[in-house]
Design a protein around this motif. Structure first.
Motif, PDB file in Angstrom:
ATOM      1  N   ASP A  11       0.151  -1.336   0.208  1.00 59.49           N
ATOM      2  CA  ASP A  11      -0.005   0.533   0.126  1.00 59.49           C
ATOM      3  C   ASP A  11       0.943   1.041   0.127  1.00 59.49           C
ATOM      4  O   ASP A  11       0.168   2.180  -0.167  1.00 59.49           O
ATOM      5  CB  ASP A  11      -0.990   0.075   1.563  1.00 59.49           C
ATOM      6  CG  ASP A  11      -2.175  -1.441   1.248  1.00 59.49           C
ATOM      7  OD1 ASP A  11      -2.497  -2.360   0.414  1.00 59.49           O
ATOM      8  OD2 ASP A  11      -2.120  -1.421   2.014  1.00 59.49           O
ATOM      9  N   ILE A  12       2.397   0.482   0.127  1.00 59.31           N
ATOM     10  CA  ILE A  12       3.217   2.518   0.338  1.00 59.31           C
ATOM     11  C   ILE A  12       4.447   2.038  -0.998  1.00 59.31           C
ATOM     12  O   ILE A  12       4.327   1.581  -0.906  1.00 59.31           O
ATOM     13  CB  ILE A  12       4.126   2.631   1.137  1.00 59.31           C
ATOM     14  CG1 ILE A  12       2.872   2.060   2.371  1.00 59.31           C
ATOM     15  CG2 ILE A  12       4.779   3.386   2.142  1.00 59.31           C
ATOM     16  CD1 ILE A  12       3.109   2.184   4.070  1.00 59.31           C
ATOM     17  N   ARG A  18       2.594   7.237   3.625  1.00 57.44           N
ATOM     18  CA  ARG A  18       0.869   7.142   3.445  1.00 57.44           C
ATOM     19  C   ARG A  18       0.901   7.852   5.091  1.00 57.44           C
ATOM     20  O   ARG A  18       1.770   7.648   5.978  1.00 57.44           O
ATOM     21  CB  ARG A  18       0.533   6.376   3.804  1.00 57.44           C
ATOM     22  CG  ARG A  18       0.783   5.456   2.244  1.00 57.44           C
ATOM     23  CD  ARG A  18      -0.320   5.799   1.276  1.00 57.44           C
ATOM     24  NE  ARG A  18      -0.203   5.873  -0.424  1.00 57.44           N
ATOM     25  CZ  ARG A  18       0.289   6.418  -1.235  1.00 57.44           C
ATOM     26  NH1 ARG A  18       1.306   7.176  -1.081  1.00 57.44           N
ATOM     27  NH2 ARG A  18       0.118   5.812  -2.571  1.00 57.44           N
ATOM     28  N   ASP A  42       3.361  12.548  11.875  1.00 59.90           N
ATOM     29  CA  ASP A  42       3.966  13.477  10.271  1.00 59.90           C
ATOM     30  C   ASP A  42       4.111  14.466  10.324  1.00 59.90           C
ATOM     31  O   ASP A  42       3.948  15.257   9.146  1.00 59.90           O
ATOM     32  CB  ASP A  42       2.123  12.751   9.771  1.00 59.90           C
ATOM     33  CG  ASP A  42       1.610  13.079   8.114  1.00 59.90           C
ATOM     34  OD1 ASP A  42       3.320  13.082   7.879  1.00 59.90           O
ATOM     35  OD2 ASP A  42       1.037  13.384   7.737  1.00 59.90           O
ATOM     36  N   SER A  52       4.620  13.231   5.542  1.00 66.57           N
ATOM     37  CA  SER A  52       4.674  12.146   4.623  1.00 66.57           C
ATOM     38  C   SER A  52       4.539  12.977   3.087  1.00 66.57           C
ATOM     39  O   SER A  52       3.907  11.491   2.279  1.00 66.57           O
ATOM     40  CB  SER A  52       2.678  11.849   4.853  1.00 66.57           C
ATOM     41  OG  SER A  52       2.046  13.033   4.825  1.00 66.57           O
TER      42      SER A  52
END
Length: 110
Positions: A11-12, A18, A42, A52
């Protein structure tokens, strides 16, 4: 530690990031290698830049606003800058990303 499944490593993107939203705020997930991901705040302590959206290089991330660089192993600012971001234990098991829910919970209580 209590491990929480937060997604798949794919997913990253490699050398990308992310965000995971938690009750205590956003946690950035930074993929630095094929099987290596770091979890950290973040938010840059300098001007609040979204890390991010910065540049992931080596084991570091550069803030997109003013180029502050943070070591993702320790959270320490590198170079002439001073400051630190929170880092959180994260592990990869069979491609799944597991973050330490206890550490995230402490963040929420702070």
């Amino acid at each position: 530690m209590s491990w929480i499944d937060i997604g798949h490593i794919d997913d990253i993107p490699l050398h990308g990031a992310r965000v995971v939203k938690t009750p205590g705020g956003c946690v950035g997930l930074f993929r630095t290698g094929p099987q290596q991901v770091f979890a950290a705040s973040d938010r840059c302590p300098h001007k609040g830049g979204p890390l991010s959206e910065g540049i992931v290089h080596g084991h570091s991330v550069t803030c997109p606003l003013h180029n502050w660089v943070f070591d993702l192993n320790t959270g320490q600012a590198l170079g002439a800058d001073e400051g630190r971001i929170e880092t959180y234990p994260l592990r990869v098991e069979a491609g799944r990303l597991l973050i330490d829910g206890t550490a995230i919970g402490k963040r929420s209580a702070a």
